[in-house]
Design a protein around this motif. Structure first.
Motif, short mmCIF file in Angstrom:
data_model
loop_
_atom_site.label_atom_id
_atom_site.label_comp_id
_atom_site.label_asym_id
_atom_site.label_seq_id
_atom_site.Cartn_x
_atom_site.Cartn_y
_atom_site.Cartn_z
N THR A 68 -55.39 -15.80 -32.18
CA THR A 68 -55.52 -15.01 -33.40
C THR A 68 -54.20 -14.29 -33.63
O THR A 68 -53.73 -13.58 -32.74
N ILE A 69 -53.61 -14.50 -34.79
CA ILE A 69 -52.34 -13.86 -35.13
C ILE A 69 -52.59 -12.93 -36.31
O ILE A 69 -52.95 -13.40 -37.41
N GLY A 70 -52.43 -11.65 -36.08
CA GLY A 70 -52.61 -10.66 -37.14
C GLY A 70 -51.26 -10.28 -37.73
O GLY A 70 -50.37 -9.83 -37.01
N LEU A 71 -51.11 -10.49 -39.04
CA LEU A 71 -49.87 -10.16 -39.74
C LEU A 71 -50.16 -9.21 -40.89
O LEU A 71 -51.26 -9.20 -41.45
N LEU A 72 -49.16 -8.43 -41.27
CA LEU A 72 -49.29 -7.64 -42.48
C LEU A 72 -49.48 -8.59 -43.65
O LEU A 72 -48.94 -9.70 -43.66
N ALA A 73 -50.24 -8.18 -44.62
CA ALA A 73 -50.54 -9.02 -45.78
C ALA A 73 -49.26 -9.39 -46.53
O ALA A 73 -48.26 -8.68 -46.46
N PRO A 113 -55.14 -3.00 -44.51
CA PRO A 113 -54.13 -2.07 -45.04
C PRO A 113 -54.06 -0.74 -44.28
O PRO A 113 -53.05 -0.04 -44.35
N SER A 114 -55.11 -0.40 -43.54
CA SER A 114 -55.09 0.85 -42.78
C SER A 114 -54.34 0.71 -41.45
O SER A 114 -54.17 1.68 -40.72
N TYR A 115 -53.85 -0.49 -41.12
CA TYR A 115 -53.16 -0.73 -39.85
C TYR A 115 -51.97 0.21 -39.70
O TYR A 115 -51.17 0.39 -40.61
N ARG A 116 -51.90 0.84 -38.55
CA ARG A 116 -50.76 1.68 -38.16
C ARG A 116 -50.45 1.39 -36.72
O ARG A 116 -51.30 0.91 -35.97
#
Length: 120
Positions: A68-73, A113-116
């Motif tokens: 699983t690769i999580g990237l900013l939109a 979008p809340s990712y920090r």
């Protein structure tokens, strides 16, 4: 970002070059998705209990790995598809042939979008 998680059957522990895979995937993520090298972070989570289909869980003839690769939109669908295909190709290069059938999958997810993040 990116946040990379690899869930895998512990059956493949000795056959999986995790460090080599992470380094290669980080390079690919930088090249394909324009990520910063220092931002790439990967966690490996071995699973001691994996069941495949109707197989007897004690048989342990199948290994499962999911990336699983999580990237900013903001990445295109083409970029995401290329990154998942590359991840699967790299897995093939970093998992030695073993006494198990390998079932591999990969996905790219947009981080909320809340990712920090916080570095200390």
């Amino acid at each position: 970002m990116p946040q990379i998680t690899i869930d895998y059957s512990d059956l493949m522990e000795d056959a999986f070059d995790r460090e080599g895979f992470a380094r290669a995937l980080h390079e690919a993520t930088v090249e394909i998705a324009a990520a910063k090298p220092e931002a790439c972070k990967t966690q490996f989570r071995p699973s001691a209990y994996t069941v495949f289909g109707y197989e007897d869980p004690g048989a342990r003839g199948h290994a499962v790995v999911h990336v699983t690769i999580g990237l900013l939109a903001g990445r295109s669908e083409e970029t995401k598809a290329k990154l998942t295909e590359t991840a699967l190709d790299l897995l093939g290069r970093h998992v030695a042939d073993g006494a198990f059938a390998l079932h591999a999958s990969a996905e790219v997810q947009d981080l909320d979008p809340s990712y920090r993040k916080s570095d200390r």
